[in-house]
Design an enzyme around this catalytic site. Structure first.
Site, PDB file in Angstrom:
ATOM      1  N   ARG A   1     -10.825   9.674   1.866  1.00 20.31           N
ATOM      2  CA  ARG A   1     -10.896  10.376   3.023  1.00 20.31           C
ATOM      3  C   ARG A   1     -11.991  11.255   3.296  1.00 20.31           C
ATOM      4  NH1 ARG A   1      -4.336  11.335   2.396  1.00 20.31           N
ATOM      5  NH2 ARG A   1      -3.814   9.063   2.839  1.00 20.31           N
TER       6      ARG A   1
ATOM      7  N   LYS B   1      -2.563  -1.651  -3.650  1.00 18.59           N
ATOM      8  CA  LYS B   1      -3.221  -0.583  -3.680  1.00 18.59           C
ATOM      9  C   LYS B   1      -2.192   0.837  -3.850  1.00 18.59           C
ATOM     10  CE  LYS B   1      -6.316   1.997  -0.516  1.00 18.59           C
ATOM     11  NZ  LYS B   1      -7.055   2.073   0.792  1.00 18.59           N
TER      12      LYS B   1
ATOM     13  N   LYS C   1       0.885  -1.287  -0.111  1.00 16.21           N
ATOM     14  CA  LYS C   1      -0.028   0.126  -0.016  1.00 16.21           C
ATOM     15  C   LYS C   1       0.946   1.168   0.024  1.00 16.21           C
ATOM     16  CE  LYS C   1      -3.590   2.459   2.652  1.00 16.21           C
ATOM     17  NZ  LYS C   1      -4.682   2.237   3.862  1.00 16.21           N
TER      18      LYS C   1
END
Length: 313
Positions: free
Chosen positions: A195, A238, A185
């Protein structure tokens, strides 16, 4: 003939749809930066899940927005936590038996400071305490498994958390619950819309001290290897599209189930182009997904999952 000789295929069962669960009833609040995506109360999440099952999707990845936050992120492991409560409700519904229920494990949605672990401050200096954070992540994983999660998916990027989570799951009688580690990640600009969706932006600093440097491919391979050695059953890459080379390198090196997360920024920038008429929506969506599969991902976590399944029907 083109379909007959195609080498890489998409199917609904290889796509995972993220859901953002929030408190309340009959709540369906659109996320402004992610068209067609919503913060959902549990009752609305059940309805959304029924649509996903009817479309033949492989599963759901659950994120929680707690009613209250604190420094330790205690809502993450509470028995009556938002995701724990959602899991119990989803598991009651026999229409959803075909869906694999994956539970994200991180503290960022639950902490008042927005970081993925416990923050230790010394004047103006702060750091995220790795070992203290790992203990809470393991506690969270055990709580989610007890609530019915089929897969535990730690996304925090603390060192050693897979081993601690595996031990906590086994100690709680959940030996059969696999760990899908966000092993690779990267600290990325492409997380911005998420977010907003998860209300998890850091209140100070950033996450580069524990998420990976985008320039480091060899380090990504070491991180994956370490997580597998600690007991991860599957790995998740990711973001996806900016890191297709990482997916390919991991696919060639590791013979384990591997997914990729087409993150919020990838989804939102495509939608921005769709809204301006710059890209043809269906073709661009499907091309973006096939690129991730072609790179080597066995399954894809994507906000396009429902729309892509409709195209594939």
């Amino acid at each position: 003939m083109r379909a007959l000789v195609r080498e890489t295929h998409l199917r609904p069962g290889a796509m995972i749809y993220p859901l953002f669960i929030c408190p309340g009833e009959s709540v369906r609040k659109e996320i402004s930066s992610m068209p067609g995506c919503f913060n959902l109360s549990i009752d609305e999440a059940v309805k959304e899940a029924e649509q996903c099952a009817a479309l033949g999707l492989g599963g759901l990845l659950l994120f929680g927005l707690p009613a209250e936050k604190d420094e330790q992120g205690t809502g993450a492991w509470a028995d009556d936590g938002i995701v724990q409560s959602a899991l119990r409700e989803l598991k009651k519904n026999r229409k959803l038996d075909s869906l694999v229920m994956m539970a994200d494990v991180c503290l960022c949605e639950y902490t008042s400071h927005g970081h993925c672990g416990v923050v230790v401050r010394d004047g103006n200096h702060y750091e995220v305490a790795n070992d203290a954070s790992v203990a809470l992540l393991a506690k969270t994983a055990a709580s989610l498994a007890a609530a019915g999660a089929d897969v535990i998916a730690p996304s925090d990027m603390m060192d050693g958390r897979v081993a601690s989570i595996r031990a906590a799951l086994d100690a709680g009688g959940h030996e059969q619950v696999p760990v899908l580690s966000y092993a690779s990640k990267f600290a990325s600009a492409f997380y911005g819309p998420f977010r907003e969706a998860a209300d998890s932006a850091p209140q100070f600093g950033d996450r580069r001290s524990y998420q990976m440097d985008g320039g480091n491919l060899r380090e990504a391979m070491r991180e994956i290897e370490l997580d597998l050695a600690e007991g991860a059953d599957m790995v998740l890459m990711k973001p996806a599209m900016p890191y297709l080379d990482v997916i390919r390198a991991a696919r060639e090196r590791f013979d384990v189930p591997m997914g990729a997360y087409q993150v919020s920024g990838e989804f939102s920038m495509l939608h921005a182009a769709f809204q301006r008429g710059w890209l043809e929506p269906e073709r661009a969506m499907m091309e973006s997904l096939i690129s991730i599969r072609r790179a080597g991902a066995d399954f894809i976590v994507t906000y396009f999952a429902k729309d892509a399944a409709k195209v594939l029907a």
